[in-house]
Design an enzyme around this catalytic site. Structure first.
Site, short mmCIF file in Angstrom:
data_model
loop_
_atom_site.label_atom_id
_atom_site.label_comp_id
_atom_site.label_asym_id
_atom_site.label_seq_id
_atom_site.Cartn_x
_atom_site.Cartn_y
_atom_site.Cartn_z
N GLU A 150 0.86 -1.18 0.00
CA GLU A 150 0.00 0.00 0.00
C GLU A 150 0.90 1.23 0.00
OE1 GLU A 150 -3.48 -0.26 2.29
OE2 GLU A 150 -3.90 1.89 2.21
N ARG A 151 0.68 2.09 -0.98
CA ARG A 151 1.48 3.32 -1.14
C ARG A 151 2.97 3.02 -1.33
NH1 ARG A 151 -3.11 5.74 -2.35
NH2 ARG A 151 -4.58 5.71 -0.62
N LYS A 270 -4.03 -0.37 13.84
CA LYS A 270 -4.89 0.67 13.27
C LYS A 270 -6.31 0.22 13.58
CE LYS A 270 -6.20 2.67 8.76
NZ LYS A 270 -5.80 2.84 7.35
N GLU A 274 -10.67 4.44 9.11
CA GLU A 274 -10.85 4.11 7.70
C GLU A 274 -11.41 2.70 7.51
OE1 GLU A 274 -6.99 5.02 5.91
OE2 GLU A 274 -7.65 7.07 5.59
N LYS A 342 0.65 10.59 13.60
CA LYS A 342 1.27 11.12 12.39
C LYS A 342 1.80 12.53 12.66
CE LYS A 342 -1.27 8.41 8.99
NZ LYS A 342 -2.05 8.38 7.74
N ASP A 347 -2.74 14.23 7.15
CA ASP A 347 -2.25 12.98 6.57
C ASP A 347 -1.02 13.15 5.68
OD1 ASP A 347 -2.06 10.37 5.83
OD2 ASP A 347 -3.84 10.34 4.56
N GLU A 369 4.94 9.34 13.86
CA GLU A 369 4.95 8.51 12.65
C GLU A 369 5.18 9.42 11.45
OE1 GLU A 369 1.44 6.05 12.04
OE2 GLU A 369 1.89 5.76 9.92
N GLU A 375 3.90 9.14 -0.56
CA GLU A 375 2.53 9.03 -1.09
C GLU A 375 2.02 10.36 -1.64
OE1 GLU A 375 -0.25 7.77 1.92
OE2 GLU A 375 -2.00 8.17 0.67
N HIS A 503 -4.11 18.74 0.59
CA HIS A 503 -5.00 17.71 0.03
C HIS A 503 -5.71 18.13 -1.26
CE1 HIS A 503 -6.17 13.68 0.53
NE2 HIS A 503 -6.04 13.66 1.84
O1 GCW Z 1 -2.28 8.15 4.12
C1 GCW Z 1 -3.38 7.30 4.23
C2 GCW Z 1 -3.22 6.36 3.09
C3 GCW Z 1 -3.73 4.98 3.35
C4 GCW Z 1 -3.17 4.49 4.68
C5 GCW Z 1 -3.66 5.43 5.77
C6 GCW Z 1 -3.09 5.08 7.14
C7 GCW Z 1 -2.48 2.31 5.35
O2 GCW Z 1 -3.82 6.92 1.96
O3 GCW Z 1 -3.32 4.17 2.29
O4 GCW Z 1 -3.51 3.17 4.97
O5 GCW Z 1 -3.24 6.74 5.50
O6 GCW Z 1 -2.10 5.69 7.52
O7 GCW Z 1 -3.64 4.24 7.81
#
Ligand code: GCW
Length: 670
Positions: A150-151, A270, A274, A342, A347, A369, A375, A503
């Protein structure tokens, strides 16, 4: 005829010899920043034998080009608990002593000495004492069971789940060595969007084979877990963290894991984010969920890294949600839980203010993090050296205990007492020969490790040592490329999202611009218009006291500084304010003109990078030169695309001309 035939044979063999010789020296980037294979056969002794110390001895024996080195493990040294620091004393002509109180410390000392040699800083007397700022320095891999990442933008996953545990790829050891050389001591192997299969017995055996390779390099293995595992793979009816069967299931699972991986690091989670399952599915809190897992790991010394990346579709300003959800839980977490936050409140954007959670929880350890995989920063097609982004966040002042309470100090446990400290980076590695896709992307892996060891190193120092080790120490190469690296992140902010915009990305793929993006039925906070809020009056997200009031999540005097449009730093202007198009900027220009200027400046910077790079051709190998050259070309093209898209789109609202002295768009908005 006969001679001609002979000559041809000669020609062919000469060709083959040359071909293979060239191959042997070809720079595909797989070596990273590590020294190329040598054998100086240096005299190296150690006062202990241990798999980790043996690696230190081996590395020095082949790479150290100087007088004898002694490695001394001295358990009595007065250092902080579990500290993997080291001391180095001596000089290259008379001999060097490296001492530490853990085998890992000796290994780090060995790599440090070799770094000094490679960067040409081993002249004269060496007297060094170093200790890592964070206890856990971890890479998070967002790798899936099917080998996708992923990413991920550097090929497939490094982990060959199909062939493990029987076949153990040599790349695992190369990976471990690279990490150890920069002080990274942990890796979470799988995606935080976690497939529960990873903790079935079959897959634990595979993970154990990887852990066996990592162990002597001092790297602990972690796994991301799916909160619904008790139901999904355990056959239970619920995953409620307060249910006794669920608790027992996790305890048994932890016991099983530690039988296979005795030094297992712990879980990364997590939850309720999401669409991932979590304790809230059962009316429980994040603390209930994290503590249940922590109880299971506790007897074995494992930790839980619980992510704070949460935001509900129906919620208030997305930037406020993690803070609102986690601060009320302060003090409720067990002491082997750490909250992973984060760097910014949204994000991993090209620029965000630091997350207000840092400094806000006095009784709960928090870890930062970062995203190493880019990404939202051009992925592996474009380039932005990330140390300036990381440093900007680490050195930001939270003011939680007055001036000087930086994010680095809070997270490293200097402000509030913490049982342990940690830092994580989402890895940018993959199966590509050069590991990171973009050859210069290796610098981001490298700088993450170096900053996790010492957050006070400057981006410039780190770029300098990385360039010298990776390419050449020739200053005609190092100086201009270093300047380019240091300017690259700001250039990207300018051509993508200047002045606090964020974004504006294309739906889901997060590469190109799509400020107009509209997807029927999509969550509002997944659409750019939620963030830029452009209208005929102005642009930007009002997070001041007249808007979402997110500024109040920061301590004074920051909240006042951010709240007042006149004192808000311009790089965060549109993050915190909806500013009118004619708002007067420090430059004397209107906001609209300044926005156009910034976009243009970003594009010009990319053009300069191309010139810088073309000039350094004589100093490095052709392969990496031409690879970077073509990526920089693409970057300029894409920067122009970003500029044109954003300027033309926002112009629909500003209804003002693009300043006439600037270049005209070459794309049209359609
Ligand atoms: O930045 C976003 C990404 C998702 C990612 C999510 C996260 C792993 O678009 O792909 O999922 O954050 O950090 O959980």
């Amino acid at each position: 005829m006969e001679t001609l035939f002979k000559d041809r044979k000669l020609l062919l063999s000469t060709f083959l010899i040359l071909f293979f010789a060239a191959g042997a020296f070809a720079e595909d980037g797989s070596r990273l920043w590590l020294p190329s294979e040598k054998n100086y056969d240096a005299e190296v002794t150690a006062n202990v034998q241990n798999p980790t110390v043996d690696i230190a001895v081996r590395e020095l024996r082949s790479q150290w080009n100087g007088a004898p080195v002694r490695l001394i493990l001295e358990r009595a040294r007065r250092r902080r608990k579990a500290d993997d620091g080291f001391g180095i004393i001596g000089n290259r002509t008379r001999g060097v002593t490296i001492e530490a109180n853990t085998p890992q410390g000796l290994l780090y000392g060995a790599y440090h000495l070799l770094r000094l040699q490679q960067t040409g800083e081993d002249d004269g007397h060496i007297y060094i004492s170093e200790s890592p700022a964070y206890d856990y320095r971890i890479l998070n891999h967002w790798d899936n069971l099917d080998g996708s990442i992923e990413r991920g933008y550097a090929g497939k996953s490094l982990w060959q789940w199909d062939e493990l545990p029987d076949v153990v790829s040599p790349r695992y050891e190369e990976y471990a060595r690279a990490n150890a050389s920069i002080g990274i001591n942990g890796a979470a192997l799988n995606n935080v969007n976690a497939n529960p299969i990873f903790i079935t017995t079959e897959y634990l055996k595979k993970a154990a084979a990887i852990a066996d390779v990592f162990r002597p390099y001092g790297i602990k293995t972690f796994l991301s877990v799916n909160f619904s595992s008790p139901v999904l793979i355990g056959g239970l009816e619920t995953s409620d963290p307060l249910n006794a069967d669920v608790q027992k299931w996790w305890k048994d699972k932890a016991d099983e894991i530690y039988r296979l991986i005795p030094d297992f690091g712990g879980f990364l989670v997590k939850a309720n984010s999401e669409g991932q399952p979590g304790p809230q599915d059962f009316g429980r809190t994040h603390a209930d969920g994290a503590n249940m897992l922590a109880e299971a790991l506790k007897p074995h010394g494992g930790i839980v890294m619980w992510r704070a990346f949460v935001y509900a579709a129906s919620g208030d300003d997305r930037a406020k949600q993690a803070y609102d959800e986690f601060t009320p839980l302060d003090g409720q977490f067990l002491d082997n839980v750490i909250i992973q936050v984060k760097n910014g409140p949204i994000d991993f954007q090209p620029r965000e203010p630091f997350s207000p959670l840092f400094g806000a929880m006095k009784y709960t350890p928090l870890m930062i993090e970062f995203q190493i995989t880019r990404e939202y920063l051009g992925q592996s097609r474009q380039f932005a050296y990330l140390a300036p982004l990381y440093s900007e966040c680490l050195q930001a002042d939270t003011y939680c205990e007055g001036e000087g309470s930086t994010v680095a100090k809070v997270t490293a446990g200097h402000i509030y007492r913490q049982p342990f400290t940690a830092i994580a980076g989402v890895a940018n590695t993959g199966s590509d020969a050069n590991w990171t896709g973009h050859p210069l992307g290796q610098a981001d892996w490298y700088c993450f490790g170096r900053l996790a060891w010492n957050p006070d190193l400057t981006p410039e120092q780190i770029a300098d040592e990385w360039l010298k080790q990776t390419f050449t120490t020739d200053s005609a190469f190092v100086e201009p490329v270093k300047r380019m690296m240091l300017a690259s992140r700001e250039a990207m902010v300018n051509y993508m999202m200047p002045l606090g915009l964020h974004h504006l990305f294309a739906w889901n793929e997060h590469y190109g611009p799509e400020p107009w993006c509209y997807v029927p039925g999509a969550r509002a906070d997944w659409l750019p218009s939620y963030y830029h809020k452009a209208d005929t009056v102005g642009i930007g997200f009002n997070r001041s006291e007249t808007g979402s009031r997110a500024v109040f999540q920061y301590y004074s005097p920051l909240r006042e500084t951010f709240n007042d449009i006149e004192t808000c730093p311009e790089e965060y202007l549109l993050w915190f304010h909806h500013a009118p198009w004619d708002y007067r900027m420090h430059s004397g220009r209107t906001l609209w003109s300044e926005l156009c200027y910034r976009y243009q400046a970003g594009v010009y910077a990319c053009r300069e990078f191309q010139k810088v790079w073309d000039k350094i051709e004589p100093y490095i190998d052709h392969e990496r030169f031409s690879d970077v050259q073509s990526r920089l070309r693409q970057q300029t093209a894409d920067a122009t695309w970003w500029k044109d898209a954003c300027v033309l789109y926002f112009q629909k609202f500003s209804r003002r001309p693009i300043p006439y002295e600037l270049e005209r768009p070459i794309h049209n908005i359609e």
